[in-house]
Design an enzyme around this catalytic site. Structure first.
Site, mmCIF file in Angstrom:
data_model
loop_
_atom_site.group_PDB
_atom_site.id
_atom_site.type_symbol
_atom_site.label_atom_id
_atom_site.label_comp_id
_atom_site.label_asym_id
_atom_site.label_seq_id
_atom_site.Cartn_x
_atom_site.Cartn_y
_atom_site.Cartn_z
ATOM 1 N N HIS A 9 0.798 -1.228 0.000
ATOM 2 C CA HIS A 9 0.000 0.000 0.000
ATOM 3 C C HIS A 9 0.835 1.284 0.000
ATOM 4 O O HIS A 9 0.539 2.224 0.740
ATOM 5 C CB HIS A 9 -0.958 0.006 1.196
ATOM 6 C CG HIS A 9 -2.095 -0.974 1.076
ATOM 7 N ND1 HIS A 9 -2.563 -1.449 -0.134
ATOM 8 C CD2 HIS A 9 -2.875 -1.578 2.024
ATOM 9 C CE1 HIS A 9 -3.578 -2.282 0.077
ATOM 10 N NE2 HIS A 9 -3.784 -2.393 1.365
ATOM 11 N N HIS A 67 -9.524 2.870 0.507
ATOM 12 C CA HIS A 67 -9.553 1.682 1.363
ATOM 13 C C HIS A 67 -10.645 1.764 2.439
ATOM 14 O O HIS A 67 -10.413 1.395 3.592
ATOM 15 C CB HIS A 67 -8.167 1.499 1.999
ATOM 16 C CG HIS A 67 -7.808 0.088 2.321
ATOM 17 N ND1 HIS A 67 -8.421 -0.620 3.319
ATOM 18 C CD2 HIS A 67 -6.893 -0.743 1.778
ATOM 19 C CE1 HIS A 67 -7.874 -1.818 3.380
ATOM 20 N NE2 HIS A 67 -6.958 -1.925 2.450
ATOM 21 N N GLU A 112 -11.798 -2.551 -3.069
ATOM 22 C CA GLU A 112 -10.690 -1.732 -3.560
ATOM 23 C C GLU A 112 -10.618 -1.818 -5.085
ATOM 24 O O GLU A 112 -9.988 -2.725 -5.630
ATOM 25 C CB GLU A 112 -9.374 -2.203 -2.923
ATOM 26 C CG GLU A 112 -9.396 -2.160 -1.408
ATOM 27 C CD GLU A 112 -8.297 -3.012 -0.790
ATOM 28 O OE1 GLU A 112 -7.123 -2.818 -1.128
ATOM 29 O OE2 GLU A 112 -8.627 -3.898 0.020
HETATM 30 C C1 FUC Z 1 -6.008 -5.071 2.216
HETATM 31 C C2 FUC Z 1 -5.384 -6.393 2.008
HETATM 32 C C3 FUC Z 1 -4.232 -6.698 2.803
HETATM 33 C C4 FUC Z 1 -4.011 -5.980 4.091
HETATM 34 C C5 FUC Z 1 -4.674 -4.638 4.201
HETATM 35 C C6 FUC Z 1 -4.907 -4.083 5.542
HETATM 36 O O1 FUC Z 1 -5.987 -4.301 1.073
HETATM 37 O O2 FUC Z 1 -5.149 -6.716 0.671
HETATM 38 O O3 FUC Z 1 -3.993 -8.063 2.915
HETATM 39 O O4 FUC Z 1 -4.139 -6.745 5.183
HETATM 40 O O5 FUC Z 1 -5.593 -4.292 3.291
#
Ligand code: FUC
Length: 352
Positions: free
Chosen positions: A105, A179, A313
């Site tokens: 990320h 997210h 996402e």
């Molecule tokens: C998501 C997942 C990951 C991770 C994160 C907090 O996007 O793809 O595995 O644990 O977020």
């Protein structure tokens, strides 16, 4: 329509501000100048009861201590990059290995833990925030100075649209997403496993033990990854499919949309009558059912537990830089990166 702001905390000797955008029908979206974090989305249920449908904290300190990217904009590259390195034009770039030995990320801070410049947008049928950030050449290991603008717009049709724009002065990588963890039950009354998800997708990416795509595209038919007719998330999460078990008894997988161009995802919660229609121009959605959320902290008064929220996402394919067969996430200096995802809320269960 209106925008109200309040002080939310301090970070890097700058003030963290929470902006609350409210439309004429009472729907509101609250967001920070830190990480473009969406802290709350308040929408009515079928009885006109307004409640929060995303995971977020009431105190800024909790974001610093506990947040697994709640509501944040993720970049430069969403997801994991294997071994935290890649090659571009024969040059090797070493990235922050913040999910050791991999990159996750966007790195240590990425775009989710930095202060963005903001501008308010106040129009007759629209309120919003425009965010700006310059990511410097070498930041988190990536080449090129990258200028990013993210726009949140709330309409009177209960739609939040998020658009992303970026330009670079050197060939680099980009794959942005938001997210947010959705929970349509309202104020975290039940787990996301009770939600129904529907989208048109026949293939998903196989993950290795490190949760990084192996490169194999698997057929969804007759597996828990077939959402074409809609399915309760729980029905897949409790299955013994090796890919579900590997991800921590849940989903953490890129689902590839059947068609190119615009695609739609429907998430609904029967009991509250709320549903969310996501429309995106991106080629896949990483479906993450918060399989690792459990921890010694609370989220708006509810003890953190697995499966409390579901992330949708929308993005390019994870680890694309290591898979020439995946659509590219390389951005050239003469190009403009642009992507858009819209989130529209309804208060009657649509679909299944
Ligand atoms: C998501 C997942 C990951 C991770 C994160 C907090 O996007 O793809 O595995 O644990 O977020």
């Amino acid at each position: 329509m209106k925008i109200v702001e309040r002080e939310f905390g301090n970070y890097d000797s700058e003030l963290v501000i929470e902006y609350t955008l409210t439309n004429d029908f009472g729907m509101s979206v609250s967001c920070l100048n830190y990480g473009c974090v969406i802290t709350k989305i308040i929408v009515p249920d079928r009885n006109g009861h307004f409640e929060n449908v995303v995971l977020g904290f009431d105190r800024f300190e909790d974001y610093l201590e506990w947040s697994p990217y709640f509501g944040a904009v993720i970049g430069r590259v969403a997801g994991r990059i294997k071994d935290a390195q890649f090659q571009l034009d024969g040059e090797k770039y070493l990235l922050a290995a913040n999910d050791y030995p991999n990159h996750l990320h966007g790195g240590q801070k990425g775009f989710s833990s930095v202060i963005w410049k903001t501008e308010k947008i106040e129009q007759e049928n629209m309120v919003g925030m425009k965010y700006f950030y310059r990511s410097m050449d070498g930041e988190e290991g990536y080449p090129g100075n990258l200028d990013i603008a993210v726009t949140y717009l709330l309409s009177n049709t209960n739609e939040l649209s998020i658009s992303y724009e970026a330009r670079t002065d050197h060939k680099t990588l980009i794959n942005l997403t938001n997210h947010s963890y959705f929970n349509l039950s309202g104020n975290l009354k039940r787990d996301c496993s009770e939600h129904i998800l529907q989208l048109e997708s026949d293939r998903f990416l196989e993950l290795g033990l490190d949760l990084i795509p192996t490169g194999k595209m698997l057929e969804s038919k007759n597996t828990p990854f077939d959402f074409n007719q809609g399915r309760f998330l729980l029905s897949g999460m409790k299955s013994s499919h090796p890919q579900i078990v590997l991800a921590g008894n849940g989903y953490d997988h890129p689902l590839l949309f059947k068609k190119s161009g615009e695609n739609t995802i429907m998430l609904s919660d029967k009991e509250s009558g709320r549903s969310l229609r996501v429309t995106t121009d991106q080629p896949c959605v990483v479906l993450y059912t918060s399989n690792q959320l459990e921890g010694p902290f609370s989220i708006s008064g509810v003890r953190a537990r697995n499966y409390l929220g579901v992330c949708l996402e929308t993005q390019g394919l994870p680890d694309a830089v290591h898979h020439p067969e995946f659509s590219t996430v390389i951005l050239h200096p003469e190009e403009v990166y642009y992507s858009k995802t819209k989130y529209r809320f309804f208060s009657n269960t649509i679909g299944v």
